[in-house]
Write a protein that holds these residues in place. Structure first.
Motif, PDB file in Angstrom:
ATOM      1  N   GLN A 118     -12.116  16.330   6.201  1.00 27.36           N
ATOM      2  CA  GLN A 118     -11.701  15.600   5.109  1.00 27.36           C
ATOM      3  C   GLN A 118     -10.193  15.707   4.813  1.00 27.36           C
ATOM      4  OE1 GLN A 118     -13.959  17.099   1.496  1.00 27.36           O
ATOM      5  NE2 GLN A 118     -15.928  16.214   2.203  1.00 27.36           N
ATOM      6  N   ARG A 119      -9.686  16.696   5.104  1.00 26.80           N
ATOM      7  CA  ARG A 119      -8.180  16.832   4.880  1.00 26.80           C
ATOM      8  C   ARG A 119      -7.644  15.835   6.010  1.00 26.80           C
ATOM      9  NH1 ARG A 119      -8.062  21.941   5.813  1.00 26.80           N
ATOM     10  NH2 ARG A 119      -8.243  22.368   3.676  1.00 26.80           N
ATOM     11  N   ASN A 120      -7.880  15.758   6.983  1.00 23.09           N
ATOM     12  CA  ASN A 120      -7.577  14.846   8.159  1.00 23.09           C
ATOM     13  C   ASN A 120      -7.783  13.290   7.805  1.00 23.09           C
ATOM     14  OD1 ASN A 120      -6.984  17.107   9.808  1.00 23.09           O
ATOM     15  ND2 ASN A 120      -8.920  17.031  11.053  1.00 23.09           N
ATOM     16  N   GLU A 121      -8.701  13.114   6.898  1.00 25.64           N
ATOM     17  CA  GLU A 121      -9.207  11.813   6.577  1.00 25.64           C
ATOM     18  C   GLU A 121      -8.109  11.593   5.489  1.00 25.64           C
ATOM     19  OE1 GLU A 121     -13.157  11.546   5.612  1.00 25.64           O
ATOM     20  OE2 GLU A 121     -14.071  11.332   7.425  1.00 25.64           O
ATOM     21  N   LEU A 122      -7.732  12.251   4.463  1.00 24.72           N
ATOM     22  CA  LEU A 122      -6.790  12.218   3.355  1.00 24.72           C
ATOM     23  C   LEU A 122      -5.562  11.711   3.958  1.00 24.72           C
ATOM     24  CD1 LEU A 122      -8.115  14.801   0.787  1.00 24.72           C
ATOM     25  CD2 LEU A 122      -8.007  12.305   0.515  1.00 24.72           C
ATOM     26  N   ASP A 123      -5.191  12.707   4.933  1.00 25.66           N
ATOM     27  CA  ASP A 123      -3.821  12.490   5.573  1.00 25.66           C
ATOM     28  C   ASP A 123      -3.689  11.104   5.962  1.00 25.66           C
ATOM     29  OD1 ASP A 123      -3.124  15.035   4.735  1.00 25.66           O
ATOM     30  OD2 ASP A 123      -3.485  16.022   6.797  1.00 25.66           O
ATOM     31  N   LEU A 124      -4.717  10.688   6.707  1.00 25.13           N
ATOM     32  CA  LEU A 124      -4.787   9.305   7.463  1.00 25.13           C
ATOM     33  C   LEU A 124      -4.489   8.248   6.074  1.00 25.13           C
ATOM     34  CD1 LEU A 124      -4.874   7.292   9.866  1.00 25.13           C
ATOM     35  CD2 LEU A 124      -7.483   7.598   9.684  1.00 25.13           C
ATOM     36  N   TYR A 125      -5.407   8.462   5.202  1.00 18.31           N
ATOM     37  CA  TYR A 125      -5.238   7.494   3.877  1.00 18.31           C
ATOM     38  C   TYR A 125      -4.092   7.501   3.287  1.00 18.31           C
ATOM     39  CZ  TYR A 125      -6.496   5.256  -0.515  1.00 18.31           C
ATOM     40  OH  TYR A 125      -6.725   4.638  -1.648  1.00 18.31           O
ATOM     41  N   ARG A 126      -3.465   8.520   3.295  1.00 15.44           N
ATOM     42  CA  ARG A 126      -2.034   8.727   2.532  1.00 15.44           C
ATOM     43  C   ARG A 126      -1.260   8.004   3.392  1.00 15.44           C
ATOM     44  NH1 ARG A 126      -1.618  13.800   2.649  1.00 15.44           N
ATOM     45  NH2 ARG A 126      -2.606  14.147   0.589  1.00 15.44           N
ATOM     46  N   GLN A 127      -1.243   8.021   4.844  1.00 13.09           N
ATOM     47  CA  GLN A 127      -0.104   7.374   5.620  1.00 13.09           C
ATOM     48  C   GLN A 127      -0.475   5.933   5.465  1.00 13.09           C
ATOM     49  OE1 GLN A 127      -1.043   8.778   9.586  1.00 13.09           O
ATOM     50  NE2 GLN A 127      -0.174  10.859   9.031  1.00 13.09           N
ATOM     51  N   ARG A 128      -1.644   5.344   5.281  1.00 15.33           N
ATOM     52  CA  ARG A 128      -1.986   3.935   5.105  1.00 15.33           C
ATOM     53  C   ARG A 128      -1.465   3.473   3.551  1.00 15.33           C
ATOM     54  NH1 ARG A 128      -8.294   3.310   7.081  1.00 15.33           N
ATOM     55  NH2 ARG A 128      -7.861   4.016   9.296  1.00 15.33           N
ATOM     56  N   LEU A 129      -1.757   4.237   2.765  1.00 16.31           N
ATOM     57  CA  LEU A 129      -1.298   4.280   1.257  1.00 16.31           C
ATOM     58  C   LEU A 129       0.202   4.032   1.214  1.00 16.31           C
ATOM     59  CD1 LEU A 129      -2.253   3.602  -1.525  1.00 16.31           C
ATOM     60  CD2 LEU A 129      -2.049   6.014  -2.036  1.00 16.31           C
ATOM     61  N   GLU A 130       1.194   5.044   1.922  1.00 17.72           N
ATOM     62  CA  GLU A 130       2.446   4.753   1.993  1.00 17.72           C
ATOM     63  C   GLU A 130       2.807   3.579   2.605  1.00 17.72           C
ATOM     64  OE1 GLU A 130       3.498   8.323   3.783  1.00 17.72           O
ATOM     65  OE2 GLU A 130       3.296   9.635   2.066  1.00 17.72           O
ATOM     66  N   ALA A 131       2.103   2.841   3.562  1.00 20.55           N
ATOM     67  CA  ALA A 131       2.452   1.709   4.235  1.00 20.55           C
ATOM     68  C   ALA A 131       2.295   0.685   3.246  1.00 20.55           C
ATOM     69  CB  ALA A 131       1.599   1.755   5.525  1.00 20.55           C
ATOM     70  N   GLU A 132       1.245   0.560   2.590  1.00 18.85           N
ATOM     71  CA  GLU A 132       0.862  -0.504   1.492  1.00 18.85           C
ATOM     72  C   GLU A 132       1.862  -0.414   0.460  1.00 18.85           C
ATOM     73  OE1 GLU A 132      -3.228   0.205   0.699  1.00 18.85           O
ATOM     74  OE2 GLU A 132      -3.947  -0.585   2.388  1.00 18.85           O
ATOM     75  N   GLU A 133       1.980   0.868  -0.022  1.00  8.98           N
ATOM     76  CA  GLU A 133       3.242   0.834  -1.092  1.00  8.98           C
ATOM     77  C   GLU A 133       4.532   0.397  -0.503  1.00  8.98           C
ATOM     78  OE1 GLU A 133       3.444   4.871  -2.220  1.00  8.98           O
ATOM     79  OE2 GLU A 133       1.618   4.783  -3.652  1.00  8.98           O
ATOM     80  N   ALA A 134       4.882   0.402   0.540  1.00  8.33           N
ATOM     81  CA  ALA A 134       6.155  -0.169   1.241  1.00  8.33           C
ATOM     82  C   ALA A 134       5.835  -1.526   1.284  1.00  8.33           C
ATOM     83  CB  ALA A 134       6.445   0.617   2.534  1.00  8.33           C
ATOM     84  N   VAL A 135       4.760  -2.050   1.556  1.00 10.55           N
ATOM     85  CA  VAL A 135       4.807  -3.504   1.543  1.00 10.55           C
ATOM     86  C   VAL A 135       4.778  -4.230   0.417  1.00 10.55           C
ATOM     87  CG1 VAL A 135       3.242  -5.380   2.454  1.00 10.55           C
ATOM     88  CG2 VAL A 135       3.454  -3.309   3.849  1.00 10.55           C
ATOM     89  N   ILE A 136       4.095  -3.444  -0.587  1.00  7.85           N
ATOM     90  CA  ILE A 136       3.982  -3.877  -2.051  1.00  7.85           C
ATOM     91  C   ILE A 136       5.548  -4.076  -2.619  1.00  7.85           C
ATOM     92  CG2 ILE A 136       2.984  -3.433  -4.490  1.00  7.85           C
ATOM     93  CD1 ILE A 136       0.553  -2.236  -3.113  1.00  7.85           C
ATOM     94  N   GLY A 137       6.231  -2.828  -2.528  1.00  6.09           N
ATOM     95  CA  GLY A 137       7.534  -2.705  -2.994  1.00  6.09           C
ATOM     96  C   GLY A 137       8.456  -3.855  -2.552  1.00  6.09           C
ATOM     97  N   GLN A 138       8.225  -4.348  -1.033  1.00  9.43           N
ATOM     98  CA  GLN A 138       8.901  -5.582  -0.691  1.00  9.43           C
ATOM     99  C   GLN A 138       8.617  -6.832  -1.259  1.00  9.43           C
ATOM    100  OE1 GLN A 138       8.190  -5.474   3.610  1.00  9.43           O
ATOM    101  NE2 GLN A 138       9.516  -3.601   3.849  1.00  9.43           N
ATOM    102  N   ARG A 139       7.070  -6.962  -1.624  1.00 14.00           N
ATOM    103  CA  ARG A 139       6.697  -8.267  -2.182  1.00 14.00           C
ATOM    104  C   ARG A 139       7.193  -8.086  -3.701  1.00 14.00           C
ATOM    105  NH1 ARG A 139       0.621  -8.508  -0.182  1.00 14.00           N
ATOM    106  NH2 ARG A 139       0.917  -8.904   2.045  1.00 14.00           N
ATOM    107  N   GLN A 140       7.330  -7.105  -4.516  1.00 14.19           N
ATOM    108  CA  GLN A 140       7.682  -6.952  -5.639  1.00 14.19           C
ATOM    109  C   GLN A 140       9.169  -7.218  -5.791  1.00 14.19           C
ATOM    110  OE1 GLN A 140       5.832  -6.310  -8.368  1.00 14.19           O
ATOM    111  NE2 GLN A 140       7.427  -6.746  -9.628  1.00 14.19           N
ATOM    112  N   GLU A 141      10.084  -7.059  -4.862  1.00 14.70           N
ATOM    113  CA  GLU A 141      11.425  -6.995  -4.908  1.00 14.70           C
ATOM    114  C   GLU A 141      11.492  -8.620  -4.820  1.00 14.70           C
ATOM    115  OE1 GLU A 141      13.043  -4.764  -2.041  1.00 14.70           O
ATOM    116  OE2 GLU A 141      13.142  -3.120  -3.135  1.00 14.70           O
TER     117      GLU A 141
END
Length: 513
Positions: free
Chosen positions: A101-124
Motif C-alpha cells: 500500500q505504501r508503494n501504491e500511495l507513493d505512486l498516487y502521490r506522484q500522479r497527484l503532484e503531476a496533476e496539481e502542476a497541470v492544474i496550476g498551469q491551467r489556473q494561471e
C-alpha cells in the motif's frame, strides 16, 4: 545383759530384713522400668516406621502433582509458542501488505503532484484570461470591478426590498381578508351589546347656595369657618363673586365629595362654627367610607363577580369618585368588564375570568398610597397581594404593555380598555394637547425625504402623506407607509389606531389661451 544382747540382735535382724525387702523392691522396680523402656522403644520404632511410610507417600503425591503441573505448563508454553508463530506470520503478511500500500500511495502521490502542476498551469491561464476579460469589460463599461460590484449589490438590494415589500403586502392583504372580517364582527358585537354613556369630571366641584348671604356665614368671623373647613377636608374652598355658587377645588375626588356633603349639611342645619364643622366632616367621612364599600359590593354583585378581597372591593368603590381624562373610572371599569366578557364568549374563553380582569384592570389608579409605579404594575401588585389568580394579575399588569402578555386574557383586556377609552364621548382631551398631537403627527411624516405635504384628519386617526412623484417610486411608497406607522407606534401616544395613507400622483397642467 543377755536381755540387752537379745534385743540388739533382734533389732539387727529386723533391720537386715527391712534392707532385704528394700533391695528386692528396688530390683523389681528396675526390672519393671526396663520392661517399660523396652515397650516404649518398640512403640517408637513402630511410629517411626509409620511416619516414614506416610512421608514417602506424601513425597510421591507431591512429586506426581509437580510432574502434572510441569506437564500443563509445558503444554501452555507450547500453545503460546504456536500462537506467537501464527501472530508472527500474520504480522509478516500485514507488513508486506502495508509495504504494497505504501508503494501504491507513493505512486498516487506522484500522479497527484503531476496533476496539481497541470492544474496550476491551467489556473494561471484562467487568471490571465479573467484579467484580460475584466480589463476588456472595464474598458467597455467605463467602471472598475469594485464600482460594478457595488452597483450590482445596490440593484439587488433594491430588487430585494421591492420584492419583500410586495410579499409583505400580499401576506397582510391575505391576513386582512381572513381575519379582519371576524375581528370587526367580534369588536362591533361587543360594542353594540354594551350600553355606554358620556361622563365629564374635573378637579373642581361647584356647590350651589340659595343666596349670597350664606357665603359670609361659611367664611365666618375673620375666616375661621372656611379655614376650619379647609383643614378638616383638605380641599381649597373658593368664595368669589360667582353668584349663588362656591367652588370646591382639589385633585382628590373623595375629599371633594366629603367637603360638598359636609357643606350641604352645615348649610341645611344653619349651625356653622369650627367645632360643628369638624364633627360634621368626620361624620360625612364615615358615611363616604361606608358608601364606598357598599358601591364596591354592589358593583361586584351586578357583574356577577364573587370572592373579591375586601381591599379590592373598597378600591372598586373608590373608582366612583375618580375620573381619567374626564371619564368616570368606575363606569369605565364596568364597561371594560362587560366588553371583556362578551369578547371572551365570542372567542370561546372563560367570560367570568375576563369580566373579573376587566373590572380590576385600573385598580392601580385608586391606591391608598402613591408609590412611584405605573398604575398597571401597581394594580398587578395589589391583585397579587390580594391572592388573585396569575392570569388575572398578568392581564392587569400587561394592559399597557409594561410586562409581557402570557395569557389570552391580557390582549382582551387591553383591547376592551382601548374600546372603552377611545369611543366618542368617553374622554375629553385638552385642546392644546390635541393640537400638539396633530402637529407631531404631521411633523413626523414631514421628516422623511420626498414628502411634500401631510394632513392629520379625522381627529388624528388618519394621516395622509403626499409625496413627490419625481422623488419616490410606487414601490417606495409602500415602504414609507410601513416605516411611518412603525415610528408612530414606537414614539407617540394616541387613542385607538392611526391610518397612514401615502399618496403619489403625477399631474400634467397646461393652459389654453
Amino acid at each position: 545383759m543377755n536381755i540387752l544382747l537379745y534385743l540388739a540382735v533382734a533389732v539387727v535382724a529386723i533391720a537386715i530384713g527391712s534392707l532385704a525387702t528394700i533391695l528386692v523392691q528396688r530390683s523389681l522396680a528396675r526390672s519393671r522400668a526396663k520392661t517399660i523402656i523396652d515397650e516404649a522403644t518398640r512403640e517408637g520404632e513402630v511410629i517411626r516406621q509409620k511416619q516414614e511410610l506416610k512421608g514417602r507417600e506424601a513425597g510421591m503425591k507431591i512429586k506426581d502433582e509437580a510432574e502434572r503441573q510441569a506437564t500443563q505448563r509445558m503444554q501452555k508454553v507450547q500453545s503460546a509458542e504456536a500462537r506467537a508463530k501464527q501472530r508472527e506470520g500474520q504480522l509478516n503478511q500485514q507488513q508486506s501488505e502495508n509495504q504494497r500500500q505504501r508503494n501504491e500511495l507513493d505512486l498516487y502521490r506522484q500522479r497527484l503532484e503531476a496533476e496539481e502542476a497541470v492544474i496550476g498551469q491551467r489556473q494561471e491561464e484562467l487568471d490571465r484570461l479573467k484579467r484580460s476579460a475584466q480589463d476588456a469589460l472595464e474598458h467597455i463599461s467605463g467602471l472598475s470591478a469594485d464600482e460594478a460590484r457595488e452597483k450590482l449589490v445596490e440593484s439587488m438590494k433594491d430588487e430585494a426590498k421591492t420584492a419583500a415589500a410586495a410579499y409583505i403586502n400580499e401576506i397582510m392583504d391575505e391576513a386582512k381578508m381572513t381575519a379582519n372580517k371576524e375581528a370587526k364582527k367580534i369588536v362591533v358585537q361587543s360594542i353594540q351589546r354594551v350600553a355606554t354613556e358620556a361622563a365629564i369630571e374635573n378637579s373642581v366641584t361647584v356647590f350651589h347656595i340659595d343666596s349670597d348671604e350664606i357665603k359670609g356665614r361659611i367664611i365666618g368671623r375673620e375666616g375661621r369657618n372656611i379655614r376650619a373647613l379647609e383643614a378638616a377636608t383638605g380641599i381649597e374652598i373658593i368664595v368669589d363673586d360667582t353668584p349663588e355658587a362656591i367652588v370646591l377645588s382639589g385633585f382628590d375626588p373623595v375629599r371633594r365629595e366629603i367637603a360638598r356633603l359636609a357643606l350641604h349639611q352645615l348649610v341645611a342645619d344653619g349651625r356653622i362654627h369650627p367645632a360643628r364643622i369638624e364633627e360634621v366632616v368626620n361624620k360625612v367621612r364615615k358615611q363616604i367610607e361606608e358608601e364606598i364599600v357598599e358601591t364596591g359590593k354592589r358593583t361586584a354583585i351586578d357583574l356577577g363577580i364573587h370572592g373579591l378581597h375586601p381591599d379590592l372591593i373598597r378600591m372598586i368603590g373608590k373608582m366612583k369618585y375618580r375620573s381619567s381624562y374626564g371619564q368616570n373610572l368606575l363606569q369605565h371599569a364596568r364597561e371594560t368588564a362587560n366588553l371583556c366578557a362578551i369578547m371572551a364568549s365570542e372567542l370561546g374563553l372563560n367570560p367570568k375570568k375576563a369580566r373579573r380582569a376587566g373590572l380590576l384592570h385600573d385598580i392601580g389608579k385608586v391606591p391608598d398610597e402613591e408609590p412611584e409605579l405605573p398604575h398597571a404594575l401597581l394594580g398587578m401588585k395589589i391583585a397579587e397581594r390580594c391572592k388573585e389568580k396569575p392570569e388575572i394579575c398578568n392581564a392587569i399588569g400587561a394592559h399597557h404593555d409594561e410586562i409581557e402578555q402570557t395569557t389570552l386574557l391580557a390582549p382582551i383586556v387591553q383591547v376592551c380598555d382601548a374600546i372603552s377609552g377611545a369611543r366618542p364621548g368617553a374622554r375629553r382631551e385638552i385642546v392644546e394637547a390635541y393640537i400638539k398631537r396633530l402637529n407631531d403627527l404631521e411633523q413626523l411624516a414631514l421628516s422623511y425625504p420626498g414628502v411634500i405635504k401631510t394632513y392629520a384628519i379625522q381627529a388624528g386617526r388618519e394621516l395622509r402623506v403626499i409625496v413627490g412623484a419625481d422623488k419616490i417610486t410606487d414601490a417606495e411608497t409602500e415602504n414609507l407607509s410601513t416605516e411611518i406607522a412603525k415610528r408612530i407606534q414606537d414614539e407617540m401616544t394616541y387613542p385607538g389606531q392611526v391610518k397612514i395613507t401615502v399618496i403619489r400622483e403625477t399631474r400634467a397642467v397646461s393652459f389654453a389661451k
